[in-house]
Design a protein around this motif. Structure first.
Motif, PDB file in Angstrom:
ATOM      1  N   SER A 186      30.796  14.722  22.213  1.00 44.30           N
ATOM      2  CA  SER A 186      31.200  14.505  23.899  1.00 44.30           C
ATOM      3  C   SER A 186      29.757  14.003  24.589  1.00 44.30           C
ATOM      4  O   SER A 186      29.220  15.264  24.608  1.00 44.30           O
ATOM      5  CB  SER A 186      32.239  14.116  24.321  1.00 44.30           C
ATOM      6  N   THR A 187      29.993  12.916  25.781  1.00 46.70           N
ATOM      7  CA  THR A 187      29.136  13.227  26.282  1.00 46.70           C
ATOM      8  C   THR A 187      29.816  13.204  27.672  1.00 46.70           C
ATOM      9  O   THR A 187      30.399  12.592  28.010  1.00 46.70           O
ATOM     10  CB  THR A 187      27.856  11.186  26.134  1.00 46.70           C
ATOM     11  N   LEU A 188      28.621  12.634  28.725  1.00 47.24           N
ATOM     12  CA  LEU A 188      29.302  12.765  30.177  1.00 47.24           C
ATOM     13  C   LEU A 188      30.064  12.017  30.998  1.00 47.24           C
ATOM     14  O   LEU A 188      30.824  11.846  31.187  1.00 47.24           O
ATOM     15  CB  LEU A 188      28.076  13.323  31.049  1.00 47.24           C
ATOM     16  N   GLN A 189      29.569  10.671  29.914  1.00 42.28           N
ATOM     17  CA  GLN A 189      30.034   9.502  30.735  1.00 42.28           C
ATOM     18  C   GLN A 189      31.689   9.564  29.885  1.00 42.28           C
ATOM     19  O   GLN A 189      32.891   9.000  29.863  1.00 42.28           O
ATOM     20  CB  GLN A 189      29.356   8.126  29.988  1.00 42.28           C
TER      21      GLN A 189
ATOM     22  N   PRO B  74      36.252  23.088  19.415  1.00 43.54           N
ATOM     23  CA  PRO B  74      36.956  21.271  18.525  1.00 43.54           C
ATOM     24  C   PRO B  74      39.085  21.275  18.747  1.00 43.54           C
ATOM     25  O   PRO B  74      38.888  22.549  18.684  1.00 43.54           O
ATOM     26  CB  PRO B  74      36.349  21.239  17.325  1.00 43.54           C
TER      27      PRO B  74
ATOM     28  N   GLN C 107      26.603  25.291  32.523  1.00 39.53           N
ATOM     29  CA  GLN C 107      27.190  24.387  32.163  1.00 39.53           C
ATOM     30  C   GLN C 107      28.478  23.853  33.486  1.00 39.53           C
ATOM     31  O   GLN C 107      27.891  22.320  33.643  1.00 39.53           O
ATOM     32  CB  GLN C 107      28.347  24.133  31.293  1.00 39.53           C
TER      33      GLN C 107
ATOM     34  N   TYR D 185      38.392  20.651  28.177  1.00 38.11           N
ATOM     35  CA  TYR D 185      36.924  19.488  28.075  1.00 38.11           C
ATOM     36  C   TYR D 185      36.675  21.378  27.086  1.00 38.11           C
ATOM     37  O   TYR D 185      35.821  22.450  28.611  1.00 38.11           O
ATOM     38  CB  TYR D 185      36.334  18.985  29.154  1.00 38.11           C
TER      39      TYR D 185
ATOM     40  N   MET E  47      33.925  24.138  24.160  1.00 35.41           N
ATOM     41  CA  MET E  47      33.228  24.200  22.910  1.00 35.41           C
ATOM     42  C   MET E  47      34.413  24.471  21.720  1.00 35.41           C
ATOM     43  O   MET E  47      33.576  23.730  20.781  1.00 35.41           O
ATOM     44  CB  MET E  47      32.218  25.397  23.695  1.00 35.41           C
TER      45      MET E  47
ATOM     46  N   CYS F 214      36.049  17.403  22.820  1.00 35.21           N
ATOM     47  CA  CYS F 214      35.315  18.639  22.865  1.00 35.21           C
ATOM     48  C   CYS F 214      33.185  17.879  22.998  1.00 35.21           C
ATOM     49  O   CYS F 214      32.794  17.125  22.561  1.00 35.21           O
ATOM     50  CB  CYS F 214      35.187  18.589  20.861  1.00 35.21           C
ATOM     51  N   LYS F 215      33.009  19.413  23.598  1.00 34.65           N
ATOM     52  CA  LYS F 215      31.877  19.106  24.361  1.00 34.65           C
ATOM     53  C   LYS F 215      30.606  18.962  23.475  1.00 34.65           C
ATOM     54  O   LYS F 215      29.806  18.045  23.736  1.00 34.65           O
ATOM     55  CB  LYS F 215      31.912  20.330  25.288  1.00 34.65           C
ATOM     56  N   PRO F 216      30.743  19.299  22.215  1.00 35.67           N
ATOM     57  CA  PRO F 216      29.500  18.627  21.816  1.00 35.67           C
ATOM     58  C   PRO F 216      29.705  17.634  21.153  1.00 35.67           C
ATOM     59  O   PRO F 216      28.430  16.977  20.265  1.00 35.67           O
ATOM     60  CB  PRO F 216      29.522  20.081  20.816  1.00 35.67           C
TER      61      PRO F 216
END
Lengths: 126, 227
Positions: free
Chosen positions: A111-114, A86, A14, A82, A84, A107-109
């Protein structure tokens, strides 16, 4: 030299993705794979922003936040969590985030990179 | 499930969640154009949501333990669900609409669990929907309470209370327990039903305006209504 983002992330796969993404967006990036390494990195060159995973080996991201806030020189450094984990399971309640410099929680799962890019732009433009 | 199996399951869920997140973000680095990258994004997002729901349902023994309940505005749940369903609907060329028929007192529910359940209702209908179809995420009053769910005016073959209950009963025993309207295992519906049972309600077939679909009915709290 662009703005320096300290990426605190223990998962190397990651970390590689996020580092490449942020460099493509115009930031300088320093990766720290642990809270201790992150403190050392910040000591070496104060970042303009921190992107922080809470799940870290040994000392977790919350301990890192406590340490970051203990140094007056680093009080102004904005932190984007940022993780994992929540937000509803984050031990610092939203009302107290500002005390730790936390400006946003992604929360990484979910959300997007944007989303990460937008959150970072709100606190630190490259 | 014994404690060792339960712990292993939790650990596996976390590992799979981590891998899917990494895959999703790696896929986003490939660029935003192309059907393949869009499929990568929606499939990983769908799997991650299913894992989240499964984890929550498993922690509460698939309906046998109560989730922590709090006053929840069903309109907000419907709004949240429609936002999460949007990328999947867009990928399928299906339009979504929020329809709240009236104003309602809060109900005692678990907000995140209820929203996940509604999302799974929506995904089940999206799987059989065709491009150009229209789904409604609706909230309305019924004789039994306040219903929240996802509905379609298009015909869904096999969408009945009987096929729903039969499908839930044979999850894990039949490869496609909801064969009439999905080629997948339909585990999302089972998990939705489990989450709802942990809130003293259940998944059912319902109708909203001119559409039929999946729904759940909850009672407004008379005490909350007075506040």
């Amino acid at each position: 030299m662009g703005k320096l983002v300290l990426l605190v992330e223990s998962d190397r796969k990651q970390a590689g993705i996020y580092k490449d993404f942020l460099i493509a967006k115009g930031y300088d990036v320093k990766v720290a794979y642990s809270a201790d390494a992150a403190i050392e990195a910040a000591d070496s060159r104060a970042p303009d922003a921190v992107i922080l995973e809470i799940q870290l080996p040994e000392h977790n991201g919350i301990e890192f936040l406590y340490e970051l806030r203990s140094y007056s020189d680093w009080h102004a450094i904005p932190v984007i969590v940022y993780s994992m984990i929540p937000p509803e399971r984050f031990k610092i309640p939203p009302d107290d985030w500002a005390d730790y410099g936390v400006r946003d929680y992604l929360c990484k799962p979910r959300s997007t990179l944007q989303d990460l890019d937008q959150a970072l732009l709100r606190v630190c433009r490259p | 499930m014994d404690s060792v199996t339960s712990r292993l399951l939790e650990g596996m869920l976390e590992d799979i969640r981590m891998s899917l997140t990494t895959i999703a973000h790696a896929g986003q680095m490939l660029g935003e154009n192309g059907h393949a990258t869009h499929v990568l994004a929606t499939e990983t997002a769908q799997s991650l949501q299913l894992l989240d729901s499964f984890s929550m349902a498993a922690q509460h023994k698939f309906g046998q333990q109560q989730l922590e309940l709090e006053p929840v505005a069903l309109g907000a749940v419907a709004q949240g669900a429609i936002q999460e369903l949007w990328p999947f609907a867009e990928a399928s060329g299906v339009s979504l609409e929020l329809s709240i028929d009236g104003s309602f007192s809060p109900v005692m529910a678990h907000a995140a669990g209820l929203q996940l359940a509604v999302q799974h209702m929506g995904k089940a209908l999206l799987e059989q929907a065709h491009e150009g179809d229209h789904l409604v995420v609706g909230v309305h009053r019924t004789p039994g309470g306040i219903a929240t769910g996802v509905f379609t005016e298009q015909e869904v073959i096999g969408l009945s209370a009987r096929s729903l209950r039969r499908g839930i009963a044979v999850i894990g025993q039949a490869k496609t327990p909801f064969a009439s309207f999905t080629a997948r295992a339909g585990s999302g519906l089972f998990v939705a039903d489990s989450l709802l049972k942990s809130m003293h309600t259940k998944l059912r077939i319902g109708h909203h305006q001119r559409g039929w679909g999946f729904a759940t009915t909850m009672q407004a709290s008379s005490q909350l209504a007075l506040l």
